[in-house]
Design a protein around this motif. Structure first.
Motif, short mmCIF file in Angstrom:
data_model
loop_
_atom_site.label_atom_id
_atom_site.label_comp_id
_atom_site.label_asym_id
_atom_site.label_seq_id
_atom_site.Cartn_x
_atom_site.Cartn_y
_atom_site.Cartn_z
N LEU A 78 -10.12 7.07 1.03
CA LEU A 78 -9.49 8.04 0.12
C LEU A 78 -10.54 8.65 -0.80
O LEU A 78 -10.61 9.88 -0.97
CB LEU A 78 -8.41 7.35 -0.71
CG LEU A 78 -7.18 6.82 0.02
CD1 LEU A 78 -6.25 6.11 -0.95
CD2 LEU A 78 -6.45 7.97 0.69
N THR A 138 1.37 5.97 2.24
CA THR A 138 2.75 5.48 2.31
C THR A 138 3.04 4.87 3.67
O THR A 138 3.56 3.75 3.77
CB THR A 138 3.72 6.64 2.05
OG1 THR A 138 3.39 7.28 0.82
CG2 THR A 138 5.15 6.13 2.00
N TYR A 139 2.68 5.60 4.72
CA TYR A 139 3.01 5.10 6.05
C TYR A 139 2.23 3.82 6.38
O TYR A 139 2.77 2.89 6.98
CB TYR A 139 2.72 6.17 7.11
CG TYR A 139 3.23 5.80 8.48
CD1 TYR A 139 4.59 5.69 8.71
CD2 TYR A 139 2.37 5.56 9.53
CE1 TYR A 139 5.08 5.35 9.97
CE2 TYR A 139 2.84 5.22 10.80
CZ TYR A 139 4.19 5.12 11.01
OH TYR A 139 4.67 4.77 12.24
N LEU A 140 0.99 3.77 5.95
CA LEU A 140 0.21 2.55 6.19
C LEU A 140 0.86 1.36 5.48
O LEU A 140 0.94 0.26 6.04
CB LEU A 140 -1.23 2.74 5.70
CG LEU A 140 -2.09 3.68 6.56
CD1 LEU A 140 -3.46 3.88 5.93
CD2 LEU A 140 -2.24 3.12 7.97
N LEU A 198 4.03 1.02 4.76
CA LEU A 198 5.26 0.67 5.47
C LEU A 198 4.95 -0.07 6.76
O LEU A 198 5.64 -1.02 7.13
CB LEU A 198 6.08 1.92 5.76
CG LEU A 198 6.58 2.70 4.54
CD1 LEU A 198 7.51 3.82 4.94
CD2 LEU A 198 7.28 1.76 3.56
N ILE A 245 -3.43 16.76 -0.34
CA ILE A 245 -2.80 15.66 -1.09
C ILE A 245 -1.61 15.12 -0.32
O ILE A 245 -1.39 13.90 -0.24
CB ILE A 245 -2.36 16.15 -2.48
CG1 ILE A 245 -3.53 16.77 -3.23
CG2 ILE A 245 -1.75 15.00 -3.26
CD1 ILE A 245 -4.21 15.86 -4.17
N ALA A 246 -0.82 16.02 0.24
CA ALA A 246 0.37 15.59 0.98
C ALA A 246 -0.02 14.65 2.11
O ALA A 246 0.57 13.57 2.28
CB ALA A 246 1.13 16.80 1.52
N ILE A 247 -1.04 15.03 2.87
CA ILE A 247 -1.47 14.20 4.00
C ILE A 247 -1.90 12.83 3.52
O ILE A 247 -1.51 11.79 4.08
CB ILE A 247 -2.63 14.89 4.76
CG1 ILE A 247 -2.14 16.15 5.46
CG2 ILE A 247 -3.26 13.93 5.75
CD1 ILE A 247 -3.25 17.03 5.98
N ILE A 283 -1.31 11.21 0.61
CA ILE A 283 -0.22 10.39 0.05
C ILE A 283 0.68 9.87 1.17
O ILE A 283 1.05 8.70 1.20
CB ILE A 283 0.62 11.22 -0.94
CG1 ILE A 283 -0.24 11.67 -2.12
CG2 ILE A 283 1.82 10.43 -1.41
CD1 ILE A 283 -0.39 10.64 -3.19
N ALA A 284 1.02 10.75 2.07
CA ALA A 284 1.86 10.34 3.20
C ALA A 284 1.17 9.26 4.00
O ALA A 284 1.81 8.28 4.44
CB ALA A 284 2.18 11.54 4.09
N GLY A 285 -0.12 9.39 4.19
CA GLY A 285 -0.86 8.40 4.95
C GLY A 285 -0.81 7.03 4.29
O GLY A 285 -0.50 6.03 4.95
N ILE A 313 -9.57 1.35 3.17
CA ILE A 313 -8.71 2.53 3.08
C ILE A 313 -8.95 3.27 1.78
O ILE A 313 -9.05 4.50 1.75
CB ILE A 313 -7.23 2.11 3.22
CG1 ILE A 313 -6.97 1.62 4.64
CG2 ILE A 313 -6.31 3.27 2.87
CD1 ILE A 313 -5.65 0.94 4.84
#
Lengths: 207, 207
Positions: free
Chosen positions: A194, A164-166, A168, A156-158, A160-162, A190
């Motif tokens: 997911l 988010t970064y996309l 940004l 999940i961390a990966i 969600i972080a992904g 995308i």
DNA sequence: AAAGTATGTCACTATTTGGTGACTACAAAA
DNA sequence: TTTTGTAGTCACCAAATAGTGACATACTTT
């Protein structure tokens, strides 16, 4: 200027000016002079009413809700069905879908996130801590139900972080790793990605 | 000061000063005065030798290689085995492993990435474009071999973006979504997560 | 009506920023 | 030895920065 002698309104003008500037130019051009000029208000009032720029920024952050809107989804959760794997799977997809649309649509949130990345002060620390607390909430719920926290937490961390970064990156880049992050079609791809990950994982559990 | 009359050395001092400042304080405190002071050199030389701060930053970026080190891995690729799914799977894991260690270990790269997020100018645009070109390279290779570009491209994008964002977050946060991103153990869990995703995907192909 | 309080204006300081012109000191070529 | 180019120094400028003290104008309470 605005000699209207309305403290509340003046304060609100200042707070709004912060949002305007952050949306338009990001947080790096934010300063006493800039904000005062944008709000069409004398800068001395920032010191009088908020004790300085930090106080004003704090007031700004308090007024807006900058953590992700997982609360709404949490309210919709049907506790009785949590034992159902298929329900959990769809729920996970919904959460990710919510994250994606929120991250992609909320420009103010994007700027705040970048701010958190760039400089740390009392305010950004608080925002980050709140976000972490809320964000980890769903993962906890999921891992409790699945009973395999060790494995699913990083996944999940990966993801969600992904997302988010996309989001940004999409502020100034049109593509990331070949995927168009400036078009709806790209973001649909995308989201399909997911869902694919979610499906693969839940199918592996079913075995 | 340094009245040593050595142009090359002075230029290098300035370039090094940029790196020092970026590593220590990030890019936001970078400016003609700051860099000159750090290099213990008169700021006018920045204009004389580099035409200004932009030129200096460009020289700095040129000296360091800020795109990911996928080139090394590309050189090791055994073209003959590319048809073998198991080889592709391990290769993918290796690429991701390389990305992770690079992102996590290279503090200068982290600062550059944040810089790219925050402000766009000729330099950051160029850096971002280079990175995109290199980064998309492996994905192209992979998708050509697999023949399902539409599906796998977003997956790689999400995962790479995730690792990147987690690394950037780890500069100032200890946890993300419940995962400890400030410890080796936490990052091992993340890498296991990456491998899990890769395994799941390749297994789904095998069916 | 008078006094007091609070809102908003203005002018000022000190510091830092990016940037430039004039200068000195040195080293090699003439 | 003189000339010429260049590395490095220094002093300054205009603009923007954060922050403060003094003032005027309004509104409220007495």
């Amino acid at each position: 200027m605005a000699p209207q002698r309305d403290k509340e309104q003046t304060m609100q003008r200042l707070i709004d000016a912060v949002g305007t500037i952050i949306c338009r130019e990001g947080f790096r051009n934010i300063g006493v002079n800039t904000v005062a000029k944008e709000a069409d208000v004398d800068k001395v009032l920032i010191y009088r009413y908020f004790g300085g720029l930090d106080g004003l920024l704090k007031a700004y952050a308090y007024q807006k809700d900058f953590w992700l809107n997982v609360d709404k989804l949490f309210g919709q959760i049907d506790s009785a069905r949590l034992a159902d794997m298929n329900y959990l799977r769809e729920l996970t997809k919904q959460i990710l879908h919510g994250q994606l649309t929120e991250m992609r649509g909320n420009k103010e949130l994007q700027e705040i996130l970048i701010w958190e990345l760039v400089e740390r002060n009392n305010l950004t620390n608080q925002l980050a801590a709140d976000r972490e607390e809320k964000g980890a909430g769903f993962t906890r719920l999921l891992t409790e139900k699945l009973g395999i926290a060790q494995e699913v937490e990083p996944l999940i961390a990966i993801v969600i972080a992904g997302v988010t970064y996309l989001a940004l990156r999409s502020r100034s880049d049109s593509h990331f790793n070949g995927v168009n992050i400036s078009s709806v079609e790209g973001w649909n791809r995308i989201e399909e990605g997911l869902n694919k990950i979610v499906d693969l994982y839940f199918e592996s559990l079913a075995k």
